[in-house]
Scaffold this motif. Structure first.
Motif, PDB file in Angstrom:
ATOM      1  N   ASP A   1     -23.163  15.897 -16.135  1.00  0.00           N
ATOM      2  CA  ASP A   1     -23.459  15.532 -17.518  1.00  0.00           C
ATOM      3  C   ASP A   1     -24.880  14.990 -17.579  1.00  0.00           C
ATOM      4  OD1 ASP A   1     -23.777  13.752 -19.842  1.00  0.00           O
ATOM      5  OD2 ASP A   1     -21.637  14.054 -20.168  1.00  0.00           O
ATOM      6  N   PRO A   2     -25.793  15.708 -18.265  1.00  0.00           N
ATOM      7  CA  PRO A   2     -27.188  15.260 -18.308  1.00  0.00           C
ATOM      8  C   PRO A   2     -27.360  13.870 -18.934  1.00  0.00           C
ATOM      9  CG  PRO A   2     -26.998  17.511 -19.129  1.00  0.00           C
ATOM     10  CD  PRO A   2     -25.603  16.997 -18.928  1.00  0.00           C
ATOM     11  N   GLY A   3     -26.560  13.534 -19.930  1.00  0.00           N
ATOM     12  CA  GLY A   3     -26.669  12.220 -20.558  1.00  0.00           C
ATOM     13  C   GLY A   3     -26.289  11.103 -19.600  1.00  0.00           C
ATOM     14  N   ILE A   4     -25.167  11.265 -18.910  1.00  0.00           N
ATOM     15  CA  ILE A   4     -24.737  10.267 -17.929  1.00  0.00           C
ATOM     16  C   ILE A   4     -25.731  10.210 -16.777  1.00  0.00           C
ATOM     17  CG2 ILE A   4     -22.940   9.675 -16.244  1.00  0.00           C
ATOM     18  CD1 ILE A   4     -20.893  10.839 -18.222  1.00  0.00           C
ATOM     19  N   ARG A   5     -26.202  11.382 -16.337  1.00  0.00           N
ATOM     20  CA  ARG A   5     -27.186  11.441 -15.248  1.00  0.00           C
ATOM     21  C   ARG A   5     -28.429  10.619 -15.600  1.00  0.00           C
ATOM     22  NH1 ARG A   5     -29.710  16.751 -15.371  1.00  0.00           N
ATOM     23  NH2 ARG A   5     -30.935  15.660 -16.932  1.00  0.00           N
ATOM     24  N   ASP A   6     -28.978  10.854 -16.788  1.00  0.00           N
ATOM     25  CA  ASP A   6     -30.191  10.140 -17.198  1.00  0.00           C
ATOM     26  C   ASP A   6     -29.948   8.640 -17.325  1.00  0.00           C
ATOM     27  OD1 ASP A   6     -31.430  12.605 -17.205  1.00  0.00           O
ATOM     28  OD2 ASP A   6     -31.414  12.813 -19.395  1.00  0.00           O
ATOM     29  N   PHE A   7     -28.810   8.269 -17.911  1.00  0.00           N
ATOM     30  CA  PHE A   7     -28.460   6.850 -18.045  1.00  0.00           C
ATOM     31  C   PHE A   7     -28.337   6.198 -16.670  1.00  0.00           C
ATOM     32  CE2 PHE A   7     -25.081   3.679 -17.765  1.00  0.00           C
ATOM     33  CZ  PHE A   7     -25.629   2.676 -18.541  1.00  0.00           C
ATOM     34  N   ALA A   8     -27.620   6.866 -15.751  1.00  0.00           N
ATOM     35  CA  ALA A   8     -27.398   6.291 -14.419  1.00  0.00           C
ATOM     36  C   ALA A   8     -28.714   6.177 -13.651  1.00  0.00           C
ATOM     37  CB  ALA A   8     -26.392   7.131 -13.647  1.00  0.00           C
ATOM     38  N   HIS A   9     -29.581   7.158 -13.803  1.00  0.00           N
ATOM     39  CA  HIS A   9     -30.873   7.108 -13.120  1.00  0.00           C
ATOM     40  C   HIS A   9     -31.712   5.942 -13.639  1.00  0.00           C
ATOM     41  CE1 HIS A   9     -35.031   8.383 -12.134  1.00  0.00           C
ATOM     42  NE2 HIS A   9     -34.446   8.706 -10.985  1.00  0.00           N
ATOM     43  N   GLU A  10     -31.778   5.802 -14.970  1.00  0.00           N
ATOM     44  CA  GLU A  10     -32.504   4.676 -15.592  1.00  0.00           C
ATOM     45  C   GLU A  10     -31.913   3.344 -15.135  1.00  0.00           C
ATOM     46  OE1 GLU A  10     -35.431   3.918 -17.874  1.00  0.00           O
ATOM     47  OE2 GLU A  10     -35.510   5.942 -17.122  1.00  0.00           O
ATOM     48  N   ALA A  11     -30.587   3.260 -15.161  1.00  0.00           N
ATOM     49  CA  ALA A  11     -29.917   2.025 -14.746  1.00  0.00           C
ATOM     50  C   ALA A  11     -30.237   1.704 -13.292  1.00  0.00           C
ATOM     51  CB  ALA A  11     -28.406   2.153 -14.944  1.00  0.00           C
ATOM     52  N   HIS A  12     -30.220   2.709 -12.423  1.00  0.00           N
ATOM     53  CA  HIS A  12     -30.497   2.511 -11.005  1.00  0.00           C
ATOM     54  C   HIS A  12     -31.900   1.929 -10.821  1.00  0.00           C
ATOM     55  CE1 HIS A  12     -29.288   3.190  -6.873  1.00  0.00           C
ATOM     56  NE2 HIS A  12     -30.418   3.843  -6.605  1.00  0.00           N
ATOM     57  N   GLU A  13     -32.861   2.469 -11.548  1.00  0.00           N
ATOM     58  CA  GLU A  13     -34.231   1.975 -11.434  1.00  0.00           C
ATOM     59  C   GLU A  13     -34.376   0.561 -12.001  1.00  0.00           C
ATOM     60  OE1 GLU A  13     -37.032   4.798 -12.988  1.00  0.00           O
ATOM     61  OE2 GLU A  13     -36.675   6.189 -11.326  1.00  0.00           O
ATOM     62  N   TRP A  14     -33.814   0.317 -13.181  1.00  0.00           N
ATOM     63  CA  TRP A  14     -33.915  -1.017 -13.781  1.00  0.00           C
ATOM     64  C   TRP A  14     -33.183  -2.063 -12.949  1.00  0.00           C
ATOM     65  CZ3 TRP A  14     -37.078  -3.094 -17.117  1.00  0.00           C
ATOM     66  CH2 TRP A  14     -37.795  -2.255 -17.973  1.00  0.00           C
ATOM     67  N   LEU A  15     -32.005  -1.720 -12.472  1.00  0.00           N
ATOM     68  CA  LEU A  15     -31.256  -2.657 -11.630  1.00  0.00           C
ATOM     69  C   LEU A  15     -32.044  -3.012 -10.379  1.00  0.00           C
ATOM     70  CD1 LEU A  15     -27.701  -1.093 -11.963  1.00  0.00           C
ATOM     71  CD2 LEU A  15     -28.374  -3.366 -12.765  1.00  0.00           C
ATOM     72  N   PHE A  16     -32.749  -2.030  -9.828  1.00  0.00           N
ATOM     73  CA  PHE A  16     -33.568  -2.294  -8.642  1.00  0.00           C
ATOM     74  C   PHE A  16     -34.620  -3.358  -8.940  1.00  0.00           C
ATOM     75  CE2 PHE A  16     -37.575  -1.484  -6.403  1.00  0.00           C
ATOM     76  CZ  PHE A  16     -37.182  -1.828  -5.120  1.00  0.00           C
ATOM     77  N   TRP A  17     -35.351  -3.212 -10.038  1.00  0.00           N
ATOM     78  CA  TRP A  17     -36.418  -4.164 -10.339  1.00  0.00           C
ATOM     79  C   TRP A  17     -35.873  -5.550 -10.698  1.00  0.00           C
ATOM     80  CZ3 TRP A  17     -40.597  -3.184  -8.070  1.00  0.00           C
ATOM     81  CH2 TRP A  17     -41.000  -1.865  -7.876  1.00  0.00           C
ATOM     82  N   VAL A  18     -34.723  -5.590 -11.337  1.00  0.00           N
ATOM     83  CA  VAL A  18     -34.091  -6.892 -11.607  1.00  0.00           C
ATOM     84  C   VAL A  18     -33.659  -7.519 -10.287  1.00  0.00           C
ATOM     85  CG1 VAL A  18     -32.126  -8.042 -12.715  1.00  0.00           C
ATOM     86  CG2 VAL A  18     -33.392  -6.253 -13.946  1.00  0.00           C
ATOM     87  N   LEU A  19     -33.113  -6.697  -9.384  1.00  0.00           N
ATOM     88  CA  LEU A  19     -32.718  -7.202  -8.065  1.00  0.00           C
ATOM     89  C   LEU A  19     -33.931  -7.729  -7.303  1.00  0.00           C
ATOM     90  CD1 LEU A  19     -30.492  -7.573  -5.905  1.00  0.00           C
ATOM     91  CD2 LEU A  19     -30.975  -5.232  -5.159  1.00  0.00           C
ATOM     92  N   VAL A  20     -35.047  -7.003  -7.338  1.00  0.00           N
ATOM     93  CA  VAL A  20     -36.267  -7.463  -6.670  1.00  0.00           C
ATOM     94  C   VAL A  20     -36.675  -8.832  -7.210  1.00  0.00           C
ATOM     95  CG1 VAL A  20     -38.757  -7.035  -6.445  1.00  0.00           C
ATOM     96  CG2 VAL A  20     -37.132  -5.182  -6.015  1.00  0.00           C
ATOM     97  N   ALA A  21     -36.681  -8.982  -8.528  1.00  0.00           N
ATOM     98  CA  ALA A  21     -37.084 -10.254  -9.138  1.00  0.00           C
ATOM     99  C   ALA A  21     -36.138 -11.383  -8.731  1.00  0.00           C
ATOM    100  CB  ALA A  21     -37.131 -10.118 -10.662  1.00  0.00           C
ATOM    101  N   LEU A  22     -34.838 -11.122  -8.769  1.00  0.00           N
ATOM    102  CA  LEU A  22     -33.875 -12.168  -8.428  1.00  0.00           C
ATOM    103  C   LEU A  22     -33.925 -12.522  -6.943  1.00  0.00           C
ATOM    104  CD1 LEU A  22     -31.958 -13.917 -10.016  1.00  0.00           C
ATOM    105  CD2 LEU A  22     -30.128 -12.322  -9.471  1.00  0.00           C
ATOM    106  N   VAL A  23     -34.117 -11.521  -6.092  1.00  0.00           N
ATOM    107  CA  VAL A  23     -34.249 -11.794  -4.659  1.00  0.00           C
ATOM    108  C   VAL A  23     -35.502 -12.624  -4.405  1.00  0.00           C
ATOM    109  CG1 VAL A  23     -34.736 -10.727  -2.407  1.00  0.00           C
ATOM    110  CG2 VAL A  23     -32.854  -9.877  -3.814  1.00  0.00           C
ATOM    111  N   ALA A  24     -36.586 -12.323  -5.103  1.00  0.00           N
ATOM    112  CA  ALA A  24     -37.812 -13.111  -4.947  1.00  0.00           C
ATOM    113  C   ALA A  24     -37.558 -14.578  -5.325  1.00  0.00           C
ATOM    114  CB  ALA A  24     -38.937 -12.527  -5.797  1.00  0.00           C
ATOM    115  N   LEU A  25     -36.825 -14.807  -6.413  1.00  0.00           N
ATOM    116  CA  LEU A  25     -36.479 -16.179  -6.795  1.00  0.00           C
ATOM    117  C   LEU A  25     -35.580 -16.837  -5.752  1.00  0.00           C
ATOM    118  CD1 LEU A  25     -35.836 -15.731 -10.620  1.00  0.00           C
ATOM    119  CD2 LEU A  25     -37.719 -16.982  -9.546  1.00  0.00           C
ATOM    120  N   HIS A  26     -34.614 -16.082  -5.248  1.00  0.00           N
ATOM    121  CA  HIS A  26     -33.676 -16.574  -4.236  1.00  0.00           C
ATOM    122  C   HIS A  26     -34.426 -16.997  -2.968  1.00  0.00           C
ATOM    123  CE1 HIS A  26     -29.834 -16.738  -2.070  1.00  0.00           C
ATOM    124  NE2 HIS A  26     -30.305 -15.901  -1.168  1.00  0.00           N
ATOM    125  N   VAL A  27     -35.305 -16.121  -2.491  1.00  0.00           N
ATOM    126  CA  VAL A  27     -36.090 -16.411  -1.288  1.00  0.00           C
ATOM    127  C   VAL A  27     -37.048 -17.571  -1.553  1.00  0.00           C
ATOM    128  CG1 VAL A  27     -37.855 -15.468   0.267  1.00  0.00           C
ATOM    129  CG2 VAL A  27     -35.866 -14.081  -0.342  1.00  0.00           C
TER     130      VAL A  27
END
Length: 185
Positions: free
Chosen positions: A134-160
């Motif tokens: 499903d192209p719609g789900i694919r695009d949403f999941a790809h965007e989510a994967h990228e955004w979640l990564f950057w949020v994780l980077v920011a939170l890990v930086a705060l944690h460290v």
């Protein structure tokens, strides 16, 4: 020596899972950030498949980490920690767990919705699809994967940063509680 967490420190099982998951996520981040620059060759697909397999491994390990934490408990805050800091630390840990669960799930959903060849965990076991192509789900999941990564980077930086702040400026045992004990201590 108990494998469980004590009131004063994280036990060896928690420490092992914490550092193993951290190393795997670091490797996933390096590979994930370099995937777009790799030429589309058989080596690219091997690296991409390895990224997916390690991501699914992290998913399993974080579920084990959560189960272990629920079973073994967690140390109480270091003496003298203000209640607001303890509350932020606790909330941060649970948000980190959520992000570390969401990252591989979004990648798995992206792979599923892309309609690509079957996902095989380290080439051994076929992983079921989470959705039909499903192209719609694919695009949403790809965007989510990228955004979640950057949020994780920011939170890990705060944690460290918080761990080092406590270690260097507060001179308390916050960081030491997640490190293996030295022999004789």
């Amino acid at each position: 020596m108990s494998l469980k967490n004590t009131v004063d420190r994280w036990g060896p099982v928690s420490q092992f899972l914490h550092w193993l998951i951290m190393l795997l996520i670091l490797g996933l981040a390096i590979v994930g950030l370099s995937l777009d620059s790799l030429p589309r060759s058989p080596k690219y697909f091997w690296v991409y498949d390895l990224h997916k397999s390690v991501g699914l491994t992290v998913l399993v390990l974080v579920v084990l980490r959560l189960a272990w934490r629920l079973y073994a408990g967690s140390p109480r805050p270091v003496a003298g920690t203000p209640a607001w800091q303890a509350a932020i630390a606790g909330a941060t840990h649970w948000v980190l767990y959520g992000l570390i669960l969401a990252m591989p799930l979004s990648g798995w959903l992206y792979d599923s919705a892309s309609g690509l060849r079957p996902l095989r965990w380290f080439g051994m076991a076929e992983v079921p699809k989470l959705s039909a192509p499903d192209p719609g789900i694919r695009d949403f999941a790809h965007e989510a994967h990228e955004w979640l990564f950057w949020v994780l980077v920011a939170l890990v930086a705060l944690h460290v940063g918080a761990a080092f702040y406590h270690h260097i400026f507060q001179r308390d045992d916050t960081l030491k509680r997640m490190l293996p004990r030295r022999r004789g201590t």
